[in-house]
Design a protein around this motif. Structure first.
Motif, mmCIF file in Angstrom:
data_model
loop_
_atom_site.group_PDB
_atom_site.id
_atom_site.type_symbol
_atom_site.label_atom_id
_atom_site.label_comp_id
_atom_site.label_asym_id
_atom_site.label_seq_id
_atom_site.Cartn_x
_atom_site.Cartn_y
_atom_site.Cartn_z
ATOM 1 N N PHE A 94 0.829 -1.215 0.000
ATOM 2 C CA PHE A 94 0.000 0.000 0.000
ATOM 3 C C PHE A 94 0.860 1.261 0.000
ATOM 4 C CE2 PHE A 94 -2.732 3.240 1.904
ATOM 5 C CZ PHE A 94 -3.821 3.147 1.050
ATOM 6 N N TYR A 95 1.954 1.271 0.751
ATOM 7 C CA TYR A 95 2.822 2.453 0.791
ATOM 8 C C TYR A 95 3.435 2.720 -0.586
ATOM 9 C CZ TYR A 95 6.852 5.420 1.730
ATOM 10 O OH TYR A 95 7.773 6.427 1.690
ATOM 11 N N LEU A 96 3.953 1.666 -1.222
ATOM 12 C CA LEU A 96 4.572 1.852 -2.538
ATOM 13 C C LEU A 96 3.545 2.248 -3.593
ATOM 14 C CD1 LEU A 96 7.085 -1.154 -2.656
ATOM 15 C CD2 LEU A 96 7.598 1.252 -2.210
ATOM 16 N N SER A 97 2.290 1.810 -3.420
ATOM 17 C CA SER A 97 1.254 2.126 -4.417
ATOM 18 C C SER A 97 0.924 3.615 -4.451
ATOM 19 C CB SER A 97 -0.020 1.329 -4.126
ATOM 20 O OG SER A 97 -0.693 1.816 -2.973
ATOM 21 N N GLN A 98 1.269 4.347 -3.382
ATOM 22 C CA GLN A 98 0.997 5.783 -3.366
ATOM 23 C C GLN A 98 1.888 6.549 -4.352
ATOM 24 O OE1 GLN A 98 -1.707 6.627 -1.348
ATOM 25 N NE2 GLN A 98 -1.626 4.387 -1.245
ATOM 26 N N HIS A 99 2.929 5.879 -4.833
ATOM 27 C CA HIS A 99 3.890 6.546 -5.721
ATOM 28 C C HIS A 99 3.790 6.034 -7.161
ATOM 29 C CE1 HIS A 99 5.686 8.212 -2.096
ATOM 30 N NE2 HIS A 99 5.688 6.997 -1.588
ATOM 31 N N VAL A 100 2.727 5.322 -7.483
ATOM 32 C CA VAL A 100 2.509 4.868 -8.861
ATOM 33 C C VAL A 100 1.168 5.379 -9.346
ATOM 34 C CG1 VAL A 100 3.919 2.794 -8.520
ATOM 35 C CG2 VAL A 100 1.460 2.691 -8.133
ATOM 36 N N LYS A 101 0.959 5.360 -10.661
ATOM 37 C CA LYS A 101 -0.261 5.900 -11.250
ATOM 38 C C LYS A 101 -1.189 4.831 -11.824
ATOM 39 C CE LYS A 101 1.864 10.330 -12.515
ATOM 40 N NZ LYS A 101 2.177 11.255 -13.630
ATOM 41 N N LYS A 102 -0.698 3.637 -12.034
ATOM 42 C CA LYS A 102 -1.492 2.601 -12.686
ATOM 43 C C LYS A 102 -2.669 2.190 -11.785
ATOM 44 C CE LYS A 102 -0.905 -1.725 -15.225
ATOM 45 N NZ LYS A 102 0.046 -2.806 -15.579
ATOM 46 N N ILE A 103 -3.882 2.253 -12.329
ATOM 47 C CA ILE A 103 -5.096 1.976 -11.554
ATOM 48 C C ILE A 103 -5.100 0.538 -11.040
ATOM 49 C CG2 ILE A 103 -7.600 1.755 -11.708
ATOM 50 C CD1 ILE A 103 -7.615 4.092 -13.626
ATOM 51 N N ARG A 104 -4.712 -0.395 -11.878
ATOM 52 C CA ARG A 104 -4.737 -1.813 -11.490
ATOM 53 C C ARG A 104 -3.829 -2.057 -10.282
ATOM 54 N NH1 ARG A 104 -6.376 -6.311 -14.131
ATOM 55 N NH2 ARG A 104 -5.478 -8.290 -13.427
ATOM 56 N N THR A 105 -2.679 -1.409 -10.280
ATOM 57 C CA THR A 105 -1.736 -1.577 -9.171
ATOM 58 C C THR A 105 -2.330 -1.064 -7.866
ATOM 59 O OG1 THR A 105 0.108 -1.316 -10.716
ATOM 60 C CG2 THR A 105 0.588 -1.040 -8.378
ATOM 61 N N LYS A 106 -2.914 0.134 -7.914
ATOM 62 C CA LYS A 106 -3.539 0.703 -6.716
ATOM 63 C C LYS A 106 -4.686 -0.178 -6.231
ATOM 64 C CE LYS A 106 -2.421 5.570 -7.599
ATOM 65 N NZ LYS A 106 -1.783 5.825 -6.283
ATOM 66 N N ALA A 107 -5.427 -0.763 -7.160
ATOM 67 C CA ALA A 107 -6.554 -1.622 -6.781
ATOM 68 C C ALA A 107 -6.064 -2.872 -6.042
ATOM 69 C CB ALA A 107 -7.352 -2.014 -8.024
ATOM 70 N N HIS A 108 -4.977 -3.478 -6.536
ATOM 71 C CA HIS A 108 -4.407 -4.649 -5.864
ATOM 72 C C HIS A 108 -3.965 -4.304 -4.447
ATOM 73 C CE1 HIS A 108 -4.442 -7.748 -8.907
ATOM 74 N NE2 HIS A 108 -3.927 -6.916 -9.817
ATOM 75 N N ALA A 109 -3.297 -3.155 -4.298
ATOM 76 C CA ALA A 109 -2.808 -2.747 -2.978
ATOM 77 C C ALA A 109 -3.966 -2.505 -2.017
ATOM 78 C CB ALA A 109 -1.950 -1.492 -3.108
ATOM 79 N N SER A 110 -5.021 -1.848 -2.479
ATOM 80 C CA SER A 110 -6.186 -1.598 -1.616
ATOM 81 C C SER A 110 -6.867 -2.904 -1.226
ATOM 82 C CB SER A 110 -7.181 -0.680 -2.330
ATOM 83 O OG SER A 110 -6.643 0.600 -2.522
ATOM 84 N N ALA A 111 -6.936 -3.853 -2.153
ATOM 85 C CA ALA A 111 -7.545 -5.154 -1.841
ATOM 86 C C ALA A 111 -6.743 -5.891 -0.770
ATOM 87 C CB ALA A 111 -7.646 -6.001 -3.106
ATOM 88 N N ALA A 112 -5.415 -5.828 -0.863
ATOM 89 C CA ALA A 112 -4.564 -6.477 0.142
ATOM 90 C C ALA A 112 -4.767 -5.844 1.519
ATOM 91 C CB ALA A 112 -3.095 -6.398 -0.265
ATOM 92 N N MET A 113 -4.844 -4.505 1.559
ATOM 93 C CA MET A 113 -5.074 -3.824 2.837
ATOM 94 C C MET A 113 -6.467 -4.145 3.379
ATOM 95 S SD MET A 113 -2.541 -2.229 4.109
ATOM 96 C CE MET A 113 -3.294 -1.088 5.257
ATOM 97 N N GLY A 114 -7.460 -4.247 2.491
ATOM 98 C CA GLY A 114 -8.794 -4.637 2.934
ATOM 99 C C GLY A 114 -8.789 -6.022 3.565
ATOM 100 N N ALA A 115 -8.016 -6.952 2.976
ATOM 101 C CA ALA A 115 -7.904 -8.294 3.543
ATOM 102 C C ALA A 115 -7.263 -8.253 4.926
ATOM 103 C CB ALA A 115 -7.077 -9.180 2.605
ATOM 104 N N LEU A 116 -6.224 -7.418 5.077
ATOM 105 C CA LEU A 116 -5.556 -7.300 6.374
ATOM 106 C C LEU A 116 -6.506 -6.756 7.439
ATOM 107 C CD1 LEU A 116 -3.073 -7.279 8.231
ATOM 108 C CD2 LEU A 116 -2.516 -5.011 7.323
ATOM 109 N N LYS A 117 -7.218 -5.670 7.104
ATOM 110 C CA LYS A 117 -8.126 -5.061 8.083
ATOM 111 C C LYS A 117 -9.270 -6.024 8.433
ATOM 112 C CE LYS A 117 -5.834 -1.221 8.235
ATOM 113 N NZ LYS A 117 -5.090 -0.848 9.447
ATOM 114 N N SER A 118 -9.726 -6.823 7.482
ATOM 115 C CA SER A 118 -10.750 -7.813 7.774
ATOM 116 C C SER A 118 -10.211 -8.872 8.734
ATOM 117 C CB SER A 118 -11.230 -8.488 6.489
ATOM 118 O OG SER A 118 -11.841 -7.570 5.629
#
Length: 675
Positions: free
Chosen positions: A105-129
């Protein structure tokens, strides 16, 4: 006994969320080709082996990560970290799970590709769940859903919408149904059996919950839906990696048969239980195994077949003992059922023996549960602390970048000045020896210009830093404060103690709210509405209750959405000062405030209407009016700055149509919703 396993089935549906999030990054058999790199495909292939070969799974994913780092490709690196995070979730290694998810998630803040940001958010959602932080899990999964929807990744959307549906259960049945049905739509578009099974289980859970208040028609609809689901799973069994979901489908169908009209369809009930038990044993899914045996045991007990029920529970206990690990929850549940059977048989010696073992495993289960709760609480704290640290580092990096740019600018100007001075000196020596005094004066002027340019740059920076301080000073008009306190003092002198204390409390609360909110980057819509109510009620006191107000929100507006603070109050102040205050005494004023959500542009539309004198009359009065609407100007500046990230941010002010809408002014503010 029935209650124990009914609750277990409810927990089963909750735990499906963990299975679903594990698959939310990829349809393993069909990877959509929307910007998928070879390294991402390699990471996906490794992730597909997480059930069959853990060592090979981690080895392939680590190799993919090394290649991404070697190629210096941040997008691939983020996705590799996201896959590794979900693999560690499968291995129950919370520490590594947090490390990989936070890194992605931290590294995704420095990229622009939508798919990459979506993967990072999904991983963080799994962690918080996993650590039971439901609000944050919803935030991250909703963001992942929004991003995957942008690139039309229907297989991902189907699974994540299913996860969101489970997170909203049981608090919001409307949203449970909404996201479950959206998951079905995406699943059909994807044509992926894995995604279709996820979506159907989510919608099936909603249909099962409806049976608590429904009738025979609802039960028949649920039976038909799950029969179709089981048929889909059996037809595509070789294409579905999450075999546990097939077992869940069988188990849910069996449970529905047990709740149907009496006598139940015994053959269908037992057949689906056997299939669920077989999958649970083959793929070691303990919760399915426990629930299947529990339902069958309850059925046998209800039929009065206590001996078979007892043998079934003992078989379940022996099977669990044969495994290389201990499940204290399962042992406690089975021994509790054996106690019930012993009571039915009036075998009190057996009851005593079972109760002793039940107490033992219940205590062990409690210790495990307590340890898990403490571990999750510590993980939530560490994750929150890490998020704050990441945010602080980003701010420091941003400030450092600004300072670097400022330094480069000043150095460039100095270099240009030096070149210019050298050139001037060179030509002066060759061609203008007789004008030495004049050139010295010109050199001094150039140095002065350099100092002025540097001063102007610093002043511009200081002006930007003081914008928020001016916002705080502008929130409460000194005339308004003076008049409000004067009215309160008058009430006290007239011995109207109760209303005086009430309005003094409102004034104190308003002051505190404005001071607190001006230091925040975001507040909820509900906090903004409460502040507006306090402010307007004090204005009513100031104007001797010469006007009324209305605040309404559309049904789809959630009051928990986050918006920038103190954006609306300046417009209310203008409506009172320039619209209602100059109004004739025989006209009773009215301020109407409406909120609706623009889901497409992720913004909140606030409409403010007043029945004051209108813009034209107000401009004429302003010639002699000393009131300065500084706060409105600052609000315009703030909204302009927000337009970099949200182009729709801004506001419009216009005259109301006297013939159709009455006299007054209407203000429409487009406020960006912040995540």
């Amino acid at each position: 006994m029935r209650q124990i396993f009914t609750i277990d089935l409810f927990n089963l549906r909750k735990q499906q969320l963990f299975f679903y999030v594990l698959f939310s990054l990829l349809a393993l058999s069909k990877i959509q080709a929307q910007g998928i790199s070879p390294i991402e495909k390699m990471a996906a292939e490794g992730y597909a082996k997480r059930f069959s070969d853990t060592v090979s799974c981690l080895k392939i994913q680590q190799k993919a990560l090394s290649l991404a780092q070697l190629n210096k490709n941040k997008e691939d690196e983020v996705i590799c970290y996201a896959y590794l995070a979900l693999t560690q979730r499968r291995l129950l290694d919370l520490k590594e799970f947090m490390h990989y998810a936070d890194t992605a998630f931290y590294l995704s803040q420095h990229v622009k590709k939508i798919r990459t940001k979506a993967h990072a958010s999904a991983a963080m959602g799994a962690l918080k769940s996993y650590i039971e932080d439901k609000p944050q899990a919803l935030n991250y999964l909703l963001e992942a859903y929004r991003l995957f929807s942008k690139i039309k990744a229907h297989d991902q959307c189907a699974k994540i919408a299913s996860d969101i549906s489970y997170l909203f259960s049981p608090a919001s049945p409307t949203k449970v149904e909404k996201y479950a049905r959206e998951a079905m739509i995406h699943a059909e578009k994807s044509g992926n059996p894995e995604s279709q099974l996820h979506a159907r289980l989510a919608l099936g859970g909603f249909l099962s919950d409806k049976l608590e208040t429904g009738g025979l028609f609802d039960w028949e609809a649920a039976i038909k839906f799950f029969e179709e689901t089981v048929a889909l799973a059996e037809k595509n069994a070789d294409k579905i990696v999450s075999k546990s979901n097939i077992g869940i489908a069988y188990l849910n169908l069996a449970d529905l048969y047990s709740k149907g009209p009496q006598p139940i369809n015994e053959k269908a009930f037992l057949m689906n239980l056997e299939k669920a038990t077989a999958i649970a044993k083959k793929y070691n899914v303990r919760i399915i195994y426990r629930s299947a045996i529990g339902l069958k045991g309850f059925y046998l007990t209800q039929k009065g077949n206590y001996s078979q029920a007892e043998l079934l529970f003992i078989e379940g206990i022996n099977y669990q003992k044969s495994l290389p690990y201990t499940d204290n929850y399962l042992f406690a549940a089975f021994y509790s059922c054996l106690k019930d059977v012993a009571v039915k048989r009036k075998d009190f010696q057996a009851y005593y023996n079972y109760d002793t073992l039940y107490a033992k495993y219940t205590q062990l289960k409690y210790k495990e549960s307590t340890q898990s709760l403490l571990q999750n609480a510590e993980a939530r704290y560490e994750s929150s602390k890490k998020a704050e640290r990441i945010k602080q580092l980003e701010l420091e990096n941003e400030l450092e970048q600004k300072n670097k740019l400022l330094g480069y600018g000043i150095a460039g100007v100095l270099l240009i000045g030096l070149v210019f001075m050298f050139r001037s000196y060179y030509y002066r020596q060759r061609y203008y020896q007789n004008r030495e005094d004049f050139l010295k004066q010109e050199q001094a002027n150039n140095e002065l210009k350099m100092q002025l340019m540097e001063k102007e740059t610093i002043e511009n920076l200081a002006a930007r830093l003081s914008l928020e301080r001016r916002l705080l000073r502008s929130q409460m008009d000194p005339h308004f404060i003076f008049n409000a306190l004067g009215n309160i003092q008058s009430m006290i002198l007239q011995k109207d103690t109760i209303p005086a204390v009430s309005y003094l409390n409102k004034f104190s609360k308003l002051t505190r709210q404005i001071l607190e909110q001006s230091r925040k980057e975001t507040i909820s819509l509900e906090e903004e509405i409460n502040t507006l109510k306090n402010y307007i009620e004090l204005q009513q006191l100031r104007l001797n209750n010469g006007f009324d107000y209305i605040i309404e929100c559309d049904e789809n507006v959630e009051k928990e959405v986050l918006i920038p603070p103190l954006l609306i109050q300046p417009f209310i102040e203008n409506a009172v000062e320039h619209g209602l205050k100059p109004q004739e005494n025989n006209v009773h004023g009215l301020i109407e405030i409406y909120f609706k959500e623009d889901e497409t542009n992720q913004s909140l539309i606030c409409t403010i209407k007043d029945n004051g004198i209108g813009l034209a009359a107000s401009r004429k009065l302003k010639l002699n009016d000393t009131h300065q609407s500084l706060s409105t100007t600052i609000t315009d500046e703030r909204l302009s700055k927000m337009q970099k990230e949200n182009p729709n941010a801004g506001f419009t002010v216009q005259e109301r149509d006297i013939e159709t809408d009455g006299q007054g002014v209407i203000v429409i503010i487009n406020i960006p919703i912040l995540s």
